[in-house]
Design an enzyme around this catalytic site. Structure first.
Site, PDB file in Angstrom:
ATOM      1  N   CYS A 141      -4.381   3.414  -7.608  1.00  0.00           N
ATOM      2  CA  CYS A 141      -3.328   4.122  -6.862  1.00  0.00           C
ATOM      3  C   CYS A 141      -3.788   4.546  -5.474  1.00  0.00           C
ATOM      4  O   CYS A 141      -3.344   4.006  -4.474  1.00  0.00           O
ATOM      5  CB  CYS A 141      -2.866   5.345  -7.660  1.00  0.00           C
ATOM      6  SG  CYS A 141      -1.864   4.953  -9.108  1.00  0.00           S
ATOM      7  N   LYS A 190       6.298   8.358  -4.491  1.00  0.00           N
ATOM      8  CA  LYS A 190       5.059   7.965  -5.161  1.00  0.00           C
ATOM      9  C   LYS A 190       3.970   7.629  -4.139  1.00  0.00           C
ATOM     10  O   LYS A 190       2.814   8.050  -4.276  1.00  0.00           O
ATOM     11  CB  LYS A 190       5.328   6.756  -6.067  1.00  0.00           C
ATOM     12  CG  LYS A 190       4.088   6.128  -6.667  1.00  0.00           C
ATOM     13  CD  LYS A 190       3.360   7.092  -7.595  1.00  0.00           C
ATOM     14  CE  LYS A 190       2.191   6.379  -8.268  1.00  0.00           C
ATOM     15  NZ  LYS A 190       1.440   7.284  -9.155  1.00  0.00           N
TER      16      LYS A 190
END
Length: 418
Positions: A266, A212
């Site tokens: 993010c 991720k």
């Protein structure tokens, strides 16, 4: 063991759509959030965020009796943790929200339960989650001690969805699942396959965590190249948008579009988790973060140049009205988290003696923390009519279809009015 009841802890931009997706798969879903207004809103079948198709999904889930929200965790067969993981101090990962979630759900854990961490996290966070749960429930066994025989299974499965397309991508995208044991991975796959049509790809927890972070760092590095290129082109008198279009005609070149920086929960945050874990080795990743973090300051400098030019033309500084177009961190959404556009607007309002107008078509009021920042939220026609200097920060669709008066000084960070 089947997963009849699923608890989703954290009902934000990822947790609520995930809860709705499980409910659509006819799972009984208990959504947990610490904010009473959010819980009340969801229990009315309404939503507190903007995301296409989410309102319909939540309304159907609540009215059908498959989704309800609560302030406190309750017993369930599976628990998904989707809480924020910001950073603190000098870009150090802040796991306090995960720790709080672990301690809140620990009292209701039962033998046979599955706990999945979805929050974007530094490498080792899943193991830390397991340690917090084990400390709170010494009567149960966990994978770090009991391996495949553990009473409670624990895995990591990060979200990888695009705001504005979350409901579709939750279902269609592949998922990377990293269990602390093979059994943990297997059970997590069974859970997600109840609604995921994409492939569930198994690895270990640490690799899933790093995957991720790697995805977002990859994006950050490539955006940094585009942003640095835009600064160089400005110095050399070259239109960067034309340049990128020409260069991308090469069959193996795909330069991204530059902008005012990088925002969101993010890409603007996650690469720092890698830097924190390996500070001496993550040189390129750190530099990309520094380039992108520096772009808002460059935009402010361009605004200062426009102000200086207006003053040279006889305008008084305090009489100049500046309009910033866009506050969200990306086009056509209402999400202001880590937004470079918002950062630029706030700094500009704090230093400019005249009026600073903000146009953000996806919000109706400015966040409470901005009340004293001197920003004035207006609509597109008002800003177009009153501004002396226009600063395009987000390429929302309404802006693409709009033209500004020819006399207005324009600073376009997205290349739609250039």
């Amino acid at each position: 063991m089947s997963f009849d009841t699923v608890s989703v802890i954290g009902l934000g931009y990822i947790g609520l759509p995930t809860a709705a997706a499980f409910a659509a798969a006819l799972k009984r879903v208990i959504g947990i959030d610490v904010t009473a207004s959010i819980v009340d809103t969801i229990n009315r079948g309404e939503i507190h965020i903007i995301e296409p198709e989410l309102d319909t999904a939540v309304r159907a889930a609540v009215s059908g009796g498959f989704l309800r929200a609560s302030l406190r965790p309750e017993a369930a067969d599976a628990f998904l943790i989707a809480v924020p993981t910001p950073f603190k101090n000098d870009h150090e990962p802040d796991l306090s929200y995960i720790e709080a979630a672990a301690k809140s759900l620990a009292p209701v854990l039962r033998k046979g339960d599955l706990v999945v961490l979805e929050s974007t996290s530094p490498v080792g966070a899943t193991e830390q989650l397991a340690a917090w749960l084990a400390a709170a429930r010494p009567d149960l066994s966990f994978p770090q001690d009991a391996g495949e025989q553990a009473d409670v299974n624990i895995a990591y499965c990060p979200e990888r969805v695009l705001p504005g397309h979350v409901m579709r991508e939750l279902i269609e995208n592949d998922r990377v699942i990293g269990g602390m044991t093979a059994r943990c991975s297997q059970r997590a796959c069974e859970l997600y396959k109840s609604f995921v049509r994409g492939e569930c790809i198994v690895t270990n927890a640490r690799t899933a965590e790093m995957c991720k972070l790697t995805e977002n760092a990859f994006r950050d590095v490539n955006i940094a190249f585009a942003n640095e290129l835009s600064i160089i082109c400005d110095k050399l008198g070259i239109n960067v948008w034309d340049l990128v279009g020409l260069a991308n005609r090469h069959p193996r070149v795909n330069i991204l579009q530059p902008g005012p920086g990088v925002g969101g929960h993010c890409i603007a945050v996650d690469p720092w988790f890698i830097v924190d874990s390996a500070p001496d080795e993550a040189r390129l990743i750190r530099t990309a973060r520094e380039v992108n973090n520096g772009k808002p300051g460059w935009v402010i400098n361009k605004i200062d140049e426009a102000i200086a030019q207006a003053k040279a033309d006889g305008k008084q500084h305090e009489d100049l009205t500046i309009a910033v177009f866009g506050l969200a961190f990306k086009p056509d959404i209402d999400d202001l988290r880590e937004s470079p556009a918002l950062d630029i607007a706030v700094k500009l309002a704090g230093r400019h003696p005249g009026r600073v107008l903000a146009v953000e078509p996806h919000i109706s009021v400015l966040p409470a923390k901005l009340d004293s920042s001197k920003l004035i939220l207006v609509d597109l026609p008002t800003a177009s009519a009153q501004a002396d200097i226009a600063v395009l920060l987000v390429d929302h669709k309404p802006f693409k279809d709009h033209s500004l008066p020819s006399h207005m000084k324009i600073i376009d960070t997205k290349g739609i009015w250039t």
